[in-house]
Scaffold this motif. Structure first.
Motif, PDB file in Angstrom:
ATOM      1  N   ASN A  87       0.820  -1.211   0.000  1.00 40.11           N
ATOM      2  CA  ASN A  87       0.000   0.000   0.000  1.00 40.11           C
ATOM      3  C   ASN A  87       0.853   1.259   0.000  1.00 40.11           C
ATOM      4  N   PHE A 102      -5.510   1.741  -5.015  1.00 36.73           N
ATOM      5  CA  PHE A 102      -6.196   0.646  -4.353  1.00 36.73           C
ATOM      6  C   PHE A 102      -5.463   0.299  -3.061  1.00 36.73           C
ATOM      7  N   LYS A 103      -6.215  -0.058  -2.045  1.00 36.17           N
ATOM      8  CA  LYS A 103      -5.615  -0.472  -0.781  1.00 36.17           C
ATOM      9  C   LYS A 103      -6.047  -1.895  -0.449  1.00 36.17           C
ATOM     10  N   ARG A 105      -6.225  -4.722   2.716  1.00 36.93           N
ATOM     11  CA  ARG A 105      -6.144  -4.923   4.163  1.00 36.93           C
ATOM     12  C   ARG A 105      -6.558  -6.345   4.497  1.00 36.93           C
ATOM     13  N   TYR A 186     -14.557  -6.514  -1.922  1.00 35.20           N
ATOM     14  CA  TYR A 186     -14.059  -5.301  -2.585  1.00 35.20           C
ATOM     15  C   TYR A 186     -15.089  -4.199  -2.403  1.00 35.20           C
ATOM     16  N   LYS A 190     -14.646   2.855  -1.896  1.00 29.12           N
ATOM     17  CA  LYS A 190     -13.394   3.212  -1.214  1.00 29.12           C
ATOM     18  C   LYS A 190     -12.159   2.663  -1.917  1.00 29.12           C
ATOM     19  N   SER A 191     -12.382   1.943  -3.010  1.00 28.61           N
ATOM     20  CA  SER A 191     -11.286   1.347  -3.783  1.00 28.61           C
ATOM     21  C   SER A 191     -10.357   0.523  -2.902  1.00 28.61           C
ATOM     22  N   ASP A 192     -10.952  -0.305  -2.037  1.00 27.20           N
ATOM     23  CA  ASP A 192     -10.105  -1.135  -1.201  1.00 27.20           C
ATOM     24  C   ASP A 192     -10.642  -2.565  -1.110  1.00 27.20           C
TER      25      ASP A 192
END
Length: 247
Positions: A87, A102-103, A105, A186, A190-192
């Motif tokens: 990230n 993109f992130k 987690r 996905y 929030k693009s994560d």
């Protein structure tokens, strides 16, 4: 009694958090995988007024022990650390290279034991002191994006970043392991990605029963196709690159 519950355990849902939580969960599973069975539950802490929604995971076919779930936790933790570095690199790229950042987690798992058992059983019947793990419940459509052989199952363009992450893990580990089996949720707004229960294939076979060692690594490298994000994250050539990179 119609629920199962666990002993309390420190659960650093947020790094640095030292609160202790215990989880309770119902009798009927809502998801079954190759090795795990998953229940919806709630985690309680004396310091929180509102319980946290969680999922509780147990071994599907046998009584889980501490080593089983410490290994599960280790895989999540190893992958979580790599995702943090990934990230940070992603954040350094200019908007000219990436339209959005993109992130990734990976959830933090808490490993504990069954304290009290329901007097009824629908499906699995737990044993006293059986080990389980609980973690945050993911909101949204749960998807397997990349399977344990490195094949991309969801062809959404956003999955290119997960393919690059798998490639990244192989390179930064000195080709000693590769991360695959990427599944979770996905969040487009929030693009994560929030992910759980990855698979790691390693040269030494040190990541549990899903670790297929060299054959597993070969499967992933064979099924990987480099995309436009791969070389952005790579600082050195890799035998992972099969010559099909777009850059």
């Amino acid at each position: 009694m119609l629920e199962n519950s666990t002993y309390s355990v420190k659960w650093p849902k947020v790094i640095g958090n030292t609160k202790r939580y215990r989880a309770s969960f119902g009798l009927k599973s809502f998801m079954e995988g190759e090795h795990l069975i998953v229940f919806k539950g709630k985690a309680f802490s004396h310091e929180d007024y509102i319980p946290r929604p969680v999922v509780v995971k147990s071994m599907r076919y046998f009584c889980g022990n501490k080593d089983d779930f410490e290994m599960y936790k280790l895989c999540n933790e190893q992958t979580r650390i790599l995702a943090i570095h990934f990230n940070k690199l992603s954040a350094t790229f200019s908007s000219k290279k990436m339209q959005s950042t993109f992130k990734l987690r990976f959830v933090v798992a808490a490993v504990t034991q069954i304290d009290t058992r329901s007097t009824l059983a629908l499906g699995k019947k737990f044993k006293k002191d059986e080990y389980v793990a609980f973690e945050e419940k993911l909101e949204g459509k749960f998807t397997t994006f990349i399977d344990k052989r490195g094949e991309t199952l969801d062809r959404n363009k956003c999955c290119l970043i997960l393919e690059a992450f798998s490639h990244f893990s192989f390179v930064v580990s000195g080709e000693n392991f590769v991360i695959c089996g990427l599944k979770g949720v996905y969040r487009e707004d929030k693009s994560d990605f929030i992910l759980t229960n990855p698979t790691i294939h390693s040269r030494e076979g040190k990541f549990g029963q899903k670790d297929k060692r060299d054959p597993g690594i070969r499967d992933v490298t064979k099924n990987h196709t480099c995309n436009k994000f791969c070389q952005m994250f790579m600082k050195k050539p890799s035998t992972f690159d099969n010559g099909t990179s777009e850059i």
